[in-house]
Design a protein around this motif. Structure first.
Motif, mmCIF file in Angstrom:
data_model
loop_
_atom_site.group_PDB
_atom_site.id
_atom_site.type_symbol
_atom_site.label_atom_id
_atom_site.label_comp_id
_atom_site.label_asym_id
_atom_site.label_seq_id
_atom_site.Cartn_x
_atom_site.Cartn_y
_atom_site.Cartn_z
ATOM 1 N N GLU A 79 36.093 38.430 29.017
ATOM 2 C CA GLU A 79 36.452 39.350 27.918
ATOM 3 C C GLU A 79 35.346 39.293 26.877
ATOM 4 O O GLU A 79 35.037 38.231 26.349
ATOM 5 C CB GLU A 79 37.782 38.916 27.276
ATOM 6 C CG GLU A 79 38.960 38.821 28.236
ATOM 7 C CD GLU A 79 39.394 40.180 28.797
ATOM 8 O OE1 GLU A 79 39.111 41.207 28.146
ATOM 9 O OE2 GLU A 79 40.019 40.191 29.888
ATOM 10 N N ARG A 80 34.756 40.447 26.594
ATOM 11 C CA ARG A 80 33.726 40.543 25.568
ATOM 12 C C ARG A 80 34.107 41.649 24.593
ATOM 13 O O ARG A 80 34.946 42.486 24.911
ATOM 14 C CB ARG A 80 32.345 40.848 26.203
ATOM 15 C CG ARG A 80 31.824 39.719 27.106
ATOM 16 C CD ARG A 80 31.455 38.485 26.285
ATOM 17 N NE ARG A 80 30.953 37.390 27.099
ATOM 18 C CZ ARG A 80 31.678 36.386 27.580
ATOM 19 N NH1 ARG A 80 32.993 36.350 27.346
ATOM 20 N NH2 ARG A 80 31.126 35.417 28.277
ATOM 21 N N ALA A 92 35.990 44.224 29.122
ATOM 22 C CA ALA A 92 36.062 43.168 30.147
ATOM 23 C C ALA A 92 35.045 43.447 31.260
ATOM 24 O O ALA A 92 34.764 44.597 31.589
ATOM 25 C CB ALA A 92 37.463 43.125 30.723
ATOM 26 N N VAL A 93 34.505 42.360 31.802
ATOM 27 C CA VAL A 93 33.589 42.455 32.952
ATOM 28 C C VAL A 93 34.175 41.569 34.042
ATOM 29 O O VAL A 93 34.685 40.478 33.769
ATOM 30 C CB VAL A 93 32.165 41.979 32.570
ATOM 31 C CG1 VAL A 93 31.251 41.973 33.786
ATOM 32 C CG2 VAL A 93 31.577 42.864 31.478
ATOM 33 N N ARG A 94 34.106 42.060 35.282
ATOM 34 C CA ARG A 94 34.673 41.285 36.382
ATOM 35 C C ARG A 94 33.549 40.654 37.207
ATOM 36 O O ARG A 94 32.490 41.261 37.404
ATOM 37 C CB ARG A 94 35.490 42.224 37.251
ATOM 38 C CG ARG A 94 36.128 41.561 38.430
ATOM 39 C CD ARG A 94 37.121 42.508 39.043
ATOM 40 N NE ARG A 94 37.441 42.065 40.382
ATOM 41 C CZ ARG A 94 38.602 42.254 40.953
ATOM 42 N NH1 ARG A 94 39.555 42.892 40.306
ATOM 43 N NH2 ARG A 94 38.829 41.830 42.177
ATOM 44 N N VAL A 95 33.808 39.438 37.642
ATOM 45 C CA VAL A 95 32.852 38.766 38.540
ATOM 46 C C VAL A 95 33.614 38.342 39.798
ATOM 47 O O VAL A 95 34.654 37.699 39.702
ATOM 48 C CB VAL A 95 32.196 37.535 37.868
ATOM 49 C CG1 VAL A 95 31.317 36.781 38.856
ATOM 50 C CG2 VAL A 95 31.365 37.961 36.660
ATOM 51 N N ASP A 96 33.116 38.745 40.955
ATOM 52 C CA ASP A 96 33.717 38.350 42.237
ATOM 53 C C ASP A 96 32.770 37.412 42.976
ATOM 54 O O ASP A 96 31.565 37.689 43.056
ATOM 55 C CB ASP A 96 33.945 39.588 43.134
ATOM 56 C CG ASP A 96 35.067 40.486 42.625
ATOM 57 O OD1 ASP A 96 35.984 39.976 41.948
ATOM 58 O OD2 ASP A 96 35.007 41.692 42.910
ATOM 59 N N LEU A 97 33.327 36.346 43.524
ATOM 60 C CA LEU A 97 32.541 35.463 44.398
ATOM 61 C C LEU A 97 33.094 35.632 45.805
ATOM 62 O O LEU A 97 34.266 35.338 46.052
ATOM 63 C CB LEU A 97 32.666 34.000 43.959
ATOM 64 C CG LEU A 97 32.296 33.681 42.499
ATOM 65 C CD1 LEU A 97 32.424 32.184 42.237
ATOM 66 C CD2 LEU A 97 30.878 34.155 42.158
ATOM 67 N N GLU A 132 29.162 39.178 42.612
ATOM 68 C CA GLU A 132 29.023 40.549 42.097
ATOM 69 C C GLU A 132 29.533 40.606 40.659
ATOM 70 O O GLU A 132 30.627 40.109 40.381
ATOM 71 C CB GLU A 132 29.865 41.527 42.927
ATOM 72 C CG GLU A 132 29.410 41.687 44.351
ATOM 73 C CD GLU A 132 30.369 42.542 45.199
ATOM 74 O OE1 GLU A 132 29.997 42.835 46.329
ATOM 75 O OE2 GLU A 132 31.462 42.894 44.711
ATOM 76 N N ILE A 133 28.730 41.196 39.786
ATOM 77 C CA ILE A 133 29.196 41.481 38.420
ATOM 78 C C ILE A 133 29.518 42.968 38.407
ATOM 79 O O ILE A 133 28.661 43.779 38.796
ATOM 80 C CB ILE A 133 28.100 41.192 37.368
ATOM 81 C CG1 ILE A 133 27.515 39.796 37.566
ATOM 82 C CG2 ILE A 133 28.643 41.363 35.957
ATOM 83 C CD1 ILE A 133 26.292 39.523 36.684
ATOM 84 N N GLU A 134 30.732 43.316 37.973
ATOM 85 C CA GLU A 134 31.189 44.693 38.202
ATOM 86 C C GLU A 134 31.905 45.277 36.984
ATOM 87 O O GLU A 134 32.686 44.598 36.335
ATOM 88 C CB GLU A 134 32.151 44.640 39.386
ATOM 89 C CG GLU A 134 32.757 45.943 39.765
ATOM 90 C CD GLU A 134 33.791 45.761 40.887
ATOM 91 O OE1 GLU A 134 33.437 45.253 41.962
ATOM 92 O OE2 GLU A 134 34.952 46.135 40.645
ATOM 93 N N VAL A 135 31.597 46.544 36.710
ATOM 94 C CA VAL A 135 32.316 47.284 35.670
ATOM 95 C C VAL A 135 32.730 48.628 36.270
ATOM 96 O O VAL A 135 31.926 49.265 36.951
ATOM 97 C CB VAL A 135 31.424 47.507 34.417
ATOM 98 C CG1 VAL A 135 32.084 48.465 33.437
ATOM 99 C CG2 VAL A 135 31.128 46.192 33.715
ATOM 100 N N LEU A 136 33.965 49.041 36.036
ATOM 101 C CA LEU A 136 34.420 50.361 36.497
ATOM 102 C C LEU A 136 34.356 51.332 35.321
ATOM 103 O O LEU A 136 34.872 51.040 34.236
ATOM 104 C CB LEU A 136 35.853 50.283 37.027
ATOM 105 C CG LEU A 136 36.060 49.451 38.297
ATOM 106 C CD1 LEU A 136 37.525 49.427 38.684
ATOM 107 C CD2 LEU A 136 35.215 49.969 39.463
ATOM 108 N N VAL A 137 33.706 52.463 35.561
ATOM 109 C CA VAL A 137 33.546 53.464 34.498
ATOM 110 C C VAL A 137 34.317 54.724 34.908
ATOM 111 O O VAL A 137 34.099 55.227 36.015
ATOM 112 C CB VAL A 137 32.039 53.823 34.337
ATOM 113 C CG1 VAL A 137 31.828 54.817 33.205
ATOM 114 C CG2 VAL A 137 31.196 52.578 34.129
#
Ligand code: V4E
Length: 236
Positions: A157-158, A162-167, A178-183
């Motif tokens: 949370e920034r 929010a930014v998501r990180v998947d391993l 993966e660092i991911e943002v949905l727009v």
């Protein structure tokens, strides 16, 4: 519809510690099986369209138009794909691409064109469920990749969102982060790229080169002919 903006990174042994240090919260761990489909001559993937069934849910990733990235590294390292998740919309879009391709090359006969048109118009919708594979046969689509992934997801949370990180760990032995943002479509792409860049800096990631995803390694290992064609077309 949403656009997925994503930067892949190499997962080292320290990554979980680093994520905790910067305040990432683990939001779950799960396993899923992916199947990807294309025509035998790779019509979809050579145009950078990726048709997937994940645990019964269909998704088509379509190339999104690039915006101006905040810097060159961000431009090179991030990918942008429009995601379609409605099966009727996926069927229309995939039929359109295949119809255009076959019209260009005059490769199909009239009964094949009729089958493609039927799928495009969703004429079989009453019998079409996620398990139904008739539309795949009608469009001559076959599974070219199938693998399982173990995924750990984190959220950061920034102030900017929010930014998501998947391993991810694939069952053929490849790990990738993966660092991911949905727009939302029409949303601020540059802001998303900047948020991803900022998290990459917080994680101390180096910006040298593009990191290979699961599909890249899978095709290189198990589908060398398909892989070579995608490399030649600068898709991978
Ligand atoms: C778009 C794409 C492919 C489809 C799989 O995409 P990816 O996001 O890597 O998979 P996954 O499992 O993380 O899906 P999610 O859970 O996020 O929906 S396979 C290859 N591509 C193209 C591609 C590319 N050319 N370069 C990079 C760095 N990534 C993907």
């Amino acid at each position: 519809m949403t656009v997925e903006v994503e930067r892949k990174f190499v997962c080292d042994a320290e990554i979980i510690g680093k994520l905790q240090d910067i305040g990432a919260k683990c939001i779950g761990q799960w396993q899923f099986r992916d199947q990807y489909f294309d025509s035998p001559n790779f019509i979809l993937t050579l145009k950078n369209f990726w048709l997937r069934c994940r645990e019964g849910l269909w998704e088509l990733k379509c190339p999104a138009v690039s915006g101006t990235a905040p810097d060159n590294d961000t431009e090179t390292l991030c990918t942008r794909y429009r995601e379609i998740t409605s099966l009727p919309l996926i069927q229309s879009e995939v039929s359109r691409i295949i119809r255009e391709h076959t019209a260009e090359g005059s490769e199909s006969n009239s009964s094949q064109r009729e089958q493609i048109d039927k799928v495009a118009e969703n004429e079989d919708t009453e019998i079409c469920s996620a398990d139904d594979t008739k539309w795949l046969n009608d469009l001559n689509l076959v599974c070219f990749a199938e693998f399982k992934t173990e995924r750990c997801s984190y959220t950061l949370e920034r102030e900017t969102g929010a930014v998501r990180v998947d391993l991810d760990q694939a069952d053929f032995g490849h790990c990738v982060g993966e660092i991911e943002v949905l727009v939302p479509e029409g949303g601020d792409m540059n802001a998303a790229l900047q948020r991803i860049s900022a998290i990459a800096v917080e994680l101390g990631l180096s910006c040298e080169k593009k990191v290979k995803g699961k599909m890249h390694v899978y095709l290189q290992r198990y589908r060398p002919e398909h892989y070579e064609e995608l490399l030649s077309a600068h898709i991978l």
